[in-house]
Design a protein around this motif. Structure first.
Motif, PDB file in Angstrom:
ATOM      1  N   ARG A  82       1.022  -1.252  -0.157  1.00 47.98           N
ATOM      2  CA  ARG A  82       0.061   0.083  -0.044  1.00 47.98           C
ATOM      3  C   ARG A  82       0.779   1.329  -0.046  1.00 47.98           C
ATOM      4  N   SER A  83       2.066   1.209   0.735  1.00 44.88           N
ATOM      5  CA  SER A  83       2.840   2.419   0.787  1.00 44.88           C
ATOM      6  C   SER A  83       3.399   2.977  -0.655  1.00 44.88           C
ATOM      7  N   ALA A  87       2.445   6.400  -2.324  1.00 52.89           N
ATOM      8  CA  ALA A  87       3.572   7.267  -2.971  1.00 52.89           C
ATOM      9  C   ALA A  87       3.125   7.896  -4.379  1.00 52.89           C
ATOM     10  N   VAL A  88       2.772   6.964  -4.960  1.00 55.93           N
ATOM     11  CA  VAL A  88       2.231   7.027  -6.542  1.00 55.93           C
ATOM     12  C   VAL A  88       1.141   8.247  -6.411  1.00 55.93           C
ATOM     13  N   ALA A 189      -6.896   1.728  -6.732  1.00 55.28           N
ATOM     14  CA  ALA A 189      -7.377   1.403  -7.831  1.00 55.28           C
ATOM     15  C   ALA A 189      -6.686   0.573  -8.714  1.00 55.28           C
ATOM     16  N   TYR A 190      -7.297  -0.543  -9.537  1.00 49.68           N
ATOM     17  CA  TYR A 190      -6.185  -1.295 -10.361  1.00 49.68           C
ATOM     18  C   TYR A 190      -5.192  -0.331 -11.107  1.00 49.68           C
ATOM     19  N   GLU A 191      -5.684   0.598 -11.728  1.00 51.92           N
ATOM     20  CA  GLU A 191      -4.859   0.966 -12.659  1.00 51.92           C
ATOM     21  C   GLU A 191      -3.431   1.479 -12.203  1.00 51.92           C
ATOM     22  N   LEU A 192      -3.745   2.344 -11.087  1.00 51.75           N
ATOM     23  CA  LEU A 192      -2.525   2.748 -10.336  1.00 51.75           C
ATOM     24  C   LEU A 192      -1.581   1.653  -9.937  1.00 51.75           C
ATOM     25  N   ALA A 193      -2.116   0.830  -9.175  1.00 57.55           N
ATOM     26  CA  ALA A 193      -1.499  -0.480  -8.528  1.00 57.55           C
ATOM     27  C   ALA A 193      -0.551  -1.264  -9.507  1.00 57.55           C
TER      28      ALA A 193
END
Ligand code: GLU
Length: 272
Positions: A82-83, A87-88, A189-193
């Motif tokens: 998660r961290s 950060a993103v 969300a999926y796209e970011l992760a």
């Protein structure tokens, strides 16, 4: 590409039994990594703790064994990262590329849909008029409580090459709209992760289903925003049932588990 520099990944979401569509994609990811003499990582996309269950992770591992699919190194669990995603989120917010959205899913459902022939690529387009004014993001020092969306450059054509389909192009604001990077329930969300992970893991080729073609266009915008080098792309055709419907995790009869448990050999299915 230098053969030995290939780095691929298996990226299952353990929210149900896997089916023949998943088998096709996973097997292709495995084969392409092997043929390139490269490395294949396993990343378990278990961010949605409400829907992801340990039993599905176990089933998935049994499916991989049944398919003869192995991977390199330790599995990566998104739920433990998660961290990295946070950060993103901070970076995108600092660049004012994302904004908080308080609209409900229901409001969005009623919006105009993208005009695609392929059902999987039709989706409601987030209206530009709903974007908050500049500086809305500044009021937040944490993402929780609202949906965070990426402001797409309307009208820009996003192009990429797919290993199977060749050159593809999707238009921001027409084929897809402002997309979520952080969910209202405080889950990345999926796209970011996926982009955060593929970048950090140094993935050189993404192999996944064709249902994610629009996500590739969205993710290219995130790569650009983050100054990262995108991977190559290979989208596998979806597997459909006899009525032409795309297989979903709810179709028990075509689950890999049911084949396994009936003693069907994966090779027998592959050779059909
Ligand atoms: N976890 C996603 C899925 O199961 C795939 C993500 C990806 O390959 O980018 O559909």
């Amino acid at each position: 590409m230098n053969r030995s520099s290939y780095k691929g990944r298996l990226a299952p979401t353990p929210t149900g039994d896997f089916h023949l569509g998943h088998a096709r994609t996973f097997h292709s990811a495995w084969r392409r990594a092997r043929e390139a003499g490269g490395v294949l990582m396993l990343r378990i996309e278990d961010l949605d703790t409400q829907r992801c269950k340990a039993e599905f992770v176990e089933g998935m591992l049994a499916d991989f064994a049944w398919m003869g699919i192995g991977w390199d190194g330790e599995p990566v669990y998104q739920s433990r990262r998660r961290s990295v995603y946070r950060a993103v989120w901070e970076r995108l917010k600092a660049m004012d590329l994302i904004y908080p959205c308080t609209r409900s899913r229901r409001e969005l459902r009623d919006c105009v849909r993208a005009p695609h022939e392929e059902e999987e690529l039709r989706e409601p387009i987030y209206p530009v008029a709903w974007r908050p004014g500049p500086g809305a993001a500044a009021a937040y020092d944490a993402p929780a409580g609202v949906t965070w969306r990426f402001r797409v450059p309307e009208g820009e054509v996003i192009r990429f090459t797919d290993a199977r389909r060749g050159e593809l192009a999707y238009t921001a604001g027409v084929d897809f709209g402002d997309f979520a990077v952080w969910r209202r329930d405080d889950v990345p969300a999926y796209e970011l992760a996926v982009v955060a992970d593929d970048l950090e893991m140094g993935i050189t080729e993404v192999v996944r289903g064709e249902d994610l073609l629009l996500s590739t266009a969205r993710q290219l915008l995130l790569y650009r925003a983050l100054g990262g080098m995108p991977p190559s792309w290979c989208h596998e055709p979806l597997v459909r049932d006899e009525n032409g419907r795309r297989l979903a995790k709810r179709y028990d009869s075509l689950s890999l588990r049911s084949f396994r448990e009936r003693g069907v050999a994966f090779e027998a299915l592959r050779n059909q």
